[in-house]
Design an enzyme around this catalytic site. Structure first.
Site, short mmCIF file in Angstrom:
data_model
loop_
_atom_site.label_atom_id
_atom_site.label_comp_id
_atom_site.label_asym_id
_atom_site.label_seq_id
_atom_site.Cartn_x
_atom_site.Cartn_y
_atom_site.Cartn_z
N GLY A 106 1.47 4.72 -8.91
CA GLY A 106 1.01 5.81 -8.08
C GLY A 106 1.33 5.52 -6.62
CB CYS A 107 2.09 7.71 -3.74
SG CYS A 107 0.75 8.91 -3.84
CG HIS A 108 -2.97 7.25 -2.56
ND1 HIS A 108 -2.87 7.47 -1.20
CD2 HIS A 108 -3.12 8.47 -3.15
CE1 HIS A 108 -2.97 8.78 -0.98
NE2 HIS A 108 -3.12 9.40 -2.13
CB ALA A 109 -1.45 2.39 -6.95
CB THR A 110 3.16 2.18 -4.05
OG1 THR A 110 3.57 2.57 -5.36
CG2 THR A 110 4.31 1.47 -3.36
#
Length: 313
Positions: free
Chosen positions: A116-120
């Site tokens: 996921g983008c936030h997770a990245t």
């Protein structure tokens, strides 16, 4: 030798379109294309999925699970851009820079879950520090992540680009206030933390680009590194990585614009602070290293291509 056949299931969505844009000019793959009138035809999708050597799933979670169930061979490989398989058994998490030998780890994988983008952004700062035992696993992490509205998909894009949008859309909006954001399970699992972070995302009135910031009290880190030392630790960890870099430490105050790396497929970490406190900010494109660029990076490794092929550095 024949070219690998690649199919994007869900090409009409934001992530799918961006993947297609990165692959359309490639001469080292054969891109399978579904007739627009048949993109929801289960039989046609099943045929293309099973014909492909590698499939990108750019679908809602339930549809992604259904698509995996359509595979009737032991050959087709999958990169799932949904949330469905990011912590699922048998799936490899597609963050190459977190592996000692990404070419081997992802090259041998059949099923890869795209982050996921936030997770990245979160993992780029936190996972190395946990793995090096600098950040204790029980540390109470706090994080916020600012993103452009394209991360919300077609519906949110239409809201923000409407000529008669409400006044509230002209300002940053905090969301995920129940503290149960869908990226939290992967943020905790992949980082190795005992508990999920206290995390709030923020969406603002610009198209793409992210700034994910993690906060640290240095006295609780092993060795009590200063902010400058923390920057050097992360710089060493990511040395020679083509898609992740660490900015030189500076004691000067700065504005960190969230859209600085929009249009690229790389990520830059900036460590700020002093002896007692530090913040680590990851800036990248939510549609690049945060989604479609990362998916193509994973495809390159899975198919034995140069990791950065077709990506914007």
């Amino acid at each position: 030798m024949s070219k690998p056949k690649v199919f994007i299931d869900g090409q009409e969505g934001t992530t799918g379109l961006q993947i297609h844009e990165r692959l359309a000019g490639r001469e080292d793959i054969e891109l399978l294309v579904i007739d627009p009138d048949k993109r929801k035809d289960l039989t046609e999708r099943k045929r293309l999925i099973n014909e492909a050597d590698l499939v990108f799933l750019c679908l809602p979670d339930a549809a992604a699970v259904e698509a995996v169930g359509l595979i009737e061979n032991s050959r087709t490989r999958v990169i799932d851009a949904s949330t469905a398989h990011r912590t699922a058994p048998g799936w490899v998490y597609g963050f190459p820079e977190l592996y000692k030998d990404p070419a081997q780890t992802l090259g041998a994988a059949r099923f890869v879950a795209n982050p996921g983008c936030h997770a990245t952004g979160f993992l780029s700062a936190v996972a190395p520090l946990v793995s090096m035992r600098i950040l204790p696993k029980d540390y109470p992490i706090t994080c916020f992540s600012l993103t452009g509205y394209s991360g919300g998909g077609k519906k949110m894009i239409a809201q923000y680009e409407s000529q008669d949008k409400g006044e509230e859309l002209y300002s940053p909006r905090v969301y995920g206030t129940t503290l149960k954001h869908k990226h939290l399970p992967e943020m905790q699992r992949i980082s190795g933390l005992d508990n999920p972070p206290v995390f709030t995302p923020v969406v603002d009135d610009y198209y793409k680009g992210m700034a994910t910031t993690v906060f640290f009290h240095n006295r609780y880190l092993v060795g009590q590194p200063t902010a400058k030392e923390l920057g050097l630790i992360l710089m060493t960890y990511y040395a020679n990585q083509p898609l992740i870099s660490v900015a030189p430490y500076s004691e000067e105050p700065a504005y960190l614009a969230a859209n600085t790396l929009a249009g690229t497929d790389r990520l830059e970490l900036t460590v700020s602070g002093h002896e007692g406190q530090a913040i680590v900010t990851a800036r990248f494109d939510n549609l690049g290293k945060g989604a479609s660029g990362a998916a193509v990076q994973n495809m390159n490794l899975m198919l034995g291509f140069e990791m950065t092929a077709g990506l914007a550095l």
